[in-house]
Design a protein around this motif. Structure first.
Motif, PDB file in Angstrom:
ATOM      1  N   TYR A  39       0.825  -1.074  -0.130  1.00  0.00           N
ATOM      2  CA  TYR A  39       0.060  -0.045  -0.163  1.00  0.00           C
ATOM      3  C   TYR A  39       0.767   1.274   0.077  1.00  0.00           C
ATOM      4  O   TYR A  39       1.842   1.365   0.555  1.00  0.00           O
ATOM      5  CB  TYR A  39      -0.868  -0.223   1.790  1.00  0.00           C
ATOM      6  N   LEU A  59       3.677   6.705   3.160  1.00  0.00           N
ATOM      7  CA  LEU A  59       4.078   5.967   3.843  1.00  0.00           C
ATOM      8  C   LEU A  59       3.812   4.471   3.238  1.00  0.00           C
ATOM      9  O   LEU A  59       2.529   4.488   2.335  1.00  0.00           O
ATOM     10  CB  LEU A  59       2.613   5.933   5.417  1.00  0.00           C
ATOM     11  N   GLN A  69      -1.947  -4.574   8.123  1.00  0.00           N
ATOM     12  CA  GLN A  69      -0.607  -3.738   8.133  1.00  0.00           C
ATOM     13  C   GLN A  69       0.242  -3.254   8.916  1.00  0.00           C
ATOM     14  O   GLN A  69      -0.145  -3.169   9.469  1.00  0.00           O
ATOM     15  CB  GLN A  69      -1.498  -2.831   7.400  1.00  0.00           C
ATOM     16  N   PHE A  70       1.419  -3.571   8.246  1.00  0.00           N
ATOM     17  CA  PHE A  70       2.759  -3.484   8.202  1.00  0.00           C
ATOM     18  C   PHE A  70       3.714  -2.390   8.078  1.00  0.00           C
ATOM     19  O   PHE A  70       3.093  -2.039   6.919  1.00  0.00           O
ATOM     20  CB  PHE A  70       3.412  -4.411   8.820  1.00  0.00           C
ATOM     21  N   PHE A  71       3.772  -0.970   8.678  1.00  0.00           N
ATOM     22  CA  PHE A  71       3.969   0.012   8.237  1.00  0.00           C
ATOM     23  C   PHE A  71       5.149   0.751   8.261  1.00  0.00           C
ATOM     24  O   PHE A  71       5.984  -0.013   9.368  1.00  0.00           O
ATOM     25  CB  PHE A  71       3.059   1.099   8.779  1.00  0.00           C
ATOM     26  N   GLY A  72       6.065   1.339   7.192  1.00  0.00           N
ATOM     27  CA  GLY A  72       7.076   1.487   6.665  1.00  0.00           C
ATOM     28  C   GLY A  72       7.173   2.779   7.318  1.00  0.00           C
ATOM     29  O   GLY A  72       6.112   3.371   8.908  1.00  0.00           O
ATOM     30  N   PRO A  73       8.731   3.246   8.276  1.00  0.00           N
ATOM     31  CA  PRO A  73       8.634   4.490   8.607  1.00  0.00           C
ATOM     32  C   PRO A  73       8.646   5.703   7.699  1.00  0.00           C
ATOM     33  O   PRO A  73       8.698   6.908   8.705  1.00  0.00           O
ATOM     34  CB  PRO A  73      10.240   5.137   9.239  1.00  0.00           C
ATOM     35  N   GLY A  74       8.612   5.387   6.342  1.00  0.00           N
ATOM     36  CA  GLY A  74       7.824   6.562   6.207  1.00  0.00           C
ATOM     37  C   GLY A  74       8.665   7.711   5.194  1.00  0.00           C
ATOM     38  O   GLY A  74      10.139   7.751   5.444  1.00  0.00           O
TER      39      GLY A  74
END
Lengths: 114, 115
Positions: A33, A90, A103-108
């Motif tokens: 995403y 993100l 959902q697992f997010f990155g640091p952006g």
């Protein structure tokens, strides 16, 4: 391992520049995403890729162009952006397996458009 | 329309005090529910999730959440807050009945922790 990585961490670009944001995950997740987040707001969905195919485009302007070269990599190509596009971008991934819908997010990537 | 509501925009607690952050959802069927935390300028970290089963869910960093179907709520709790818990907290939901895995977020609750 639940890590999603994003590069660069910060990006400053002019309105005539072309740049790209990169996102990687090596967890075998099947969906990826892109979100845009403005200050003091929740993330807004931009694009969803499922099994490397674009499945959702939330009516995002064409100056944002996503690409999913393989199951681990997601790019966001930027061209002719406007100052109002400045935001935290993100990336997230989702396992896509039964019972695994988080959902697992990155640091952006903090993007500033001058 | 499907929605997630976090009634409190900003909460201030003293270090060591207990915490409860409220979340209500409006969905046709019980959605999958999540709590995320975001420190300034950082990404979102998943604290815990509820899909089905036990209505009291344990998460990371000492957080727990309780699902109450009768109140359409999924409140986040912590018995003793640490200064490092100061952050923005987002409740989120996904429709459990379809193939659209689009997260719907609440507007967030900003937590300030006083020493």
């Amino acid at each position: 391992d639940t890590e999603v990585t994003q590069t660069p961490k910060h990006l400053v670009m002019g309105m005539t520049n072309k740049k790209s944001l990169k996102c990687e995950q090596h967890m075998g997740h099947r969906a990826m995403y892109w979100y845009k987040q403005k200050a003091k707001k929740p993330p807004e969905l931009m694009f969803v890729y499922s099994y490397e195919k674009l499945s959702i485009n939330e009516s995002v302007p064409s100056r944002f162009s996503p690409e999913c070269p393989n199951s681990s990599l997601l790019n966001l190509h930027l061209h002719a952006l406007q100052p109002e596009d400045s935001a935290l971008y993100l990336c997230a991934s989702r396992p896509g397996l039964a019972g695994r819908n988080e959902q697992f997010f990155g640091p952006g990537t903090r993007l500033t458009v001058l | 329309a499907q929605s997630v509501t976090q009634p409190d925009i900003h909460i201030t607690v003293s270090e060591g005090a207990s915490l409860e952050l409220r979340c209500n959802y409006s969905y046709g069927a019980t959605p999958y529910l999540f709590w995320y935390v975001q420190s300034p300028g950082q990404g979102l970290q998943l604290l815990l999730k509820y899909f089905s089963g036990d209505t009291l869910v344990q998460g990371i960093k000492g957080f727990e959440a309780e699902f109450k179907r009768s109140q359409s709520s999924f409140n986040l709790r912590k018995p003793s807050v640490h200064w490092s818990d100061a952050a923005e907290y987002f409740c989120a939901a996904i429709n459990s009945g379809g193939s659209n895995y689009k997260l719907t977020f609440g507007k967030g609750t900003l937590l300030t922790v006083n020493p």
